[in-house]
Scaffold this active site. Structure first.
Site, PDB file in Angstrom:
ATOM      1  N   LYS A 255     108.961 -23.142 -23.945  1.00  0.00           N
ATOM      2  CA  LYS A 255     107.753 -23.912 -24.258  1.00  0.00           C
ATOM      3  C   LYS A 255     107.367 -23.726 -25.720  1.00  0.00           C
ATOM      4  O   LYS A 255     107.150 -24.705 -26.453  1.00  0.00           O
ATOM      5  CB  LYS A 255     106.597 -23.465 -23.359  1.00  0.00           C
ATOM      6  CG  LYS A 255     105.331 -24.288 -23.553  1.00  0.00           C
ATOM      7  CD  LYS A 255     104.136 -23.654 -22.894  1.00  0.00           C
ATOM      8  CE  LYS A 255     103.557 -22.573 -23.783  1.00  0.00           C
ATOM      9  NZ  LYS A 255     102.250 -22.063 -23.292  1.00  0.00           N
ATOM     10  N   ASP A 273     103.469 -27.053 -20.456  1.00  0.00           N
ATOM     11  CA  ASP A 273     102.406 -26.061 -20.281  1.00  0.00           C
ATOM     12  C   ASP A 273     101.704 -26.309 -18.953  1.00  0.00           C
ATOM     13  O   ASP A 273     102.136 -27.134 -18.143  1.00  0.00           O
ATOM     14  CB  ASP A 273     101.431 -26.090 -21.459  1.00  0.00           C
ATOM     15  CG  ASP A 273     100.520 -27.306 -21.426  1.00  0.00           C
ATOM     16  OD1 ASP A 273     100.826 -28.267 -20.688  1.00  0.00           O
ATOM     17  OD2 ASP A 273      99.495 -27.300 -22.136  1.00  0.00           O
TER      18      ASP A 273
END
Length: 387
Positions: A255, A273
């Site tokens: 991420k 997320d």
């Protein structure tokens, strides 16, 4: 002659006597036989009587059982019938007394986007079926992205940064806290440690004191000092521009790597997320829960060139409108395309009060937002301690 005559008389007498004995013997034997038969008959008669009595009793019992069986079967049948009739009467009575109210099915408005300032109205209502085809899913997903691009034309990473080093550090610090809190903390950090070399040689206790407002400050201090040392030792003090290199840095996962690649190097990436995960499942783009699998599933729906902006659009929508607990369905610009419409507040006025940041008239998360954001009516976030 006299002797011969007496002898003959004597012989005939003996014969007569023997004949009489034979007759009496036969009579006696027959009498005994008769008495034996009589005795046997007398002894056998009770057995035969008992047998016949038993057969008679069993026959009577069978007959009575046959008569009783229908009676027993009839009894529960009557009880069941009475219960059924009672239940029917009760249900009829209940139906007459109070009929259950039918649930209201929320129908998405045709022009939900018109409620948000500066957005175009949705063109048509699309209710995706449960057996939506892959082609239909791709079309719906891409249309949602286009609609969100019109709603958030100024979407951008909500972390303040001036270079790749600041972005990778800020992204690591954003774990388990808000971007606002990170943006309020990093000015002091970068003022004191502007380069990877400076942060690599920093006193951990001093860094911990600066990062305390971010939460988990000890672990985060270890990560940012560790990644700074790795940058100095392995990459000449520069942030690498490859995924396989970024994920080797302490505290950097896929991420964080895609945030850096997409926003510091212009290389497309999907940022999965918590908001992104929630919305793509709510929109039924995928049923996956693992971030890596979500990334692969969503990446297959869009061209690679759209990945970075798609991430911004979804995350911004999740933070401002499509909240986890109380989504503002009545103010949602993509309500006609959303299969989960109705999970949140559908009343337009009540939904409007749930909007956050610039959509609700509040400051954003960046202390130094892009000019496009300010031009759209966005407000910068206050510095730490300013309220």
């Amino acid at each position: 002659m006299k002797k011969a005559a007496s002898a003959r008389k004597t012989g005939s007498a003996k014969k007569a006597a023997s004949a009489k004995k034979a007759v009496s013997t036969k009579k006696t034997a027959s009498a005994k036989t008769a008495s034996a038969k009589t005795a046997s008959a007398k002894g056998a008669s009770p057995v035969k009587g008992a047998a016949s009595a038993k057969e008679t009793a069993s026959a009577k019992k069978a007959a009575s059982a046959k008569k009783a069986a229908p009676a027993k079967e009839t009894a529960p049948a009557k009880k069941a019938a009475s219960k059924t009739s009672a239940a029917q009467k009760a249900s009829k009575g209940a139906a007459v007394k109070k009929a259950p109210a039918a649930k209201k099915v929320a129908v998405a408005p045709k022009k939900a986007t018109a409620r948000l300032k500066g957005t175009a109205p949705a063109k048509a209502v699309v209710h995706p079926p449960g057996d939506e085809s892959p082609t239909a899913l791709v079309r719906r997903a891409r249309r949602i992205n286009r609609e969100l691009a019109e709603v958030f034309p100024y979407a951008h990473p909500e972390l303040d940064f001036e270079n790749p080093f600041q972005l990778v550090v800020a992204t690591v610090l954003s774990a388990q806290t808000t971007d606002l809190r990170v943006n309020q903390t990093t000015p002091s950090l970068f003022a004191k440690y502007p380069t990877p070399e400076d942060l690599a040689a920093a006193n951990p206790e001093e860094v911990e004191e600066i990062l305390r407002p971010c939460g988990f400050f000890r672990a985060k201090t270890k990560s940012v000092i560790g990644l700074s040392k790795a940058l100095v030792e392995d990459f000449g003090g520069e942030v690498p521009g490859r995924l396989e290199d970024l994920v080797k840095l302490p505290g950097v996962g896929r991420k964080t790597a895609f945030v850096v690649l997409g926003n510091a190097f212009g290389r497309p990436g999907i940022t999965v997320d918590t908001h992104f995960q929630r919305l793509v499942r709510r929109w039924r783009w995928t049923g996956e829960t693992d971030p890596d699998k979500i990334e692969a599933a969503i990446g297959a729906l869009f061209p690679k060139s759209d990945w970075t902006d798609l991430s911004h659009h979804v995350i911004w929508h999740g933070r401002r409108i499509c909240h986890a607990r109380k989504p503002a369905c009545g103010a949602c610009p993509i309500a006609p395309l959303c299969p989960a419409y109705g999970e949140g507040e559908t009343d337009p006025e009540k939904a409007k009060k749930l909007l956050k940041y610039e959509k609700g008239g509040f400051p954003g998360q960046r202390l130094k937002p892009p000019q496009a954001y300010l031009d759209a009516g966005g407000k910068p976030a206050p510095p730490l301690g300013a309220g």
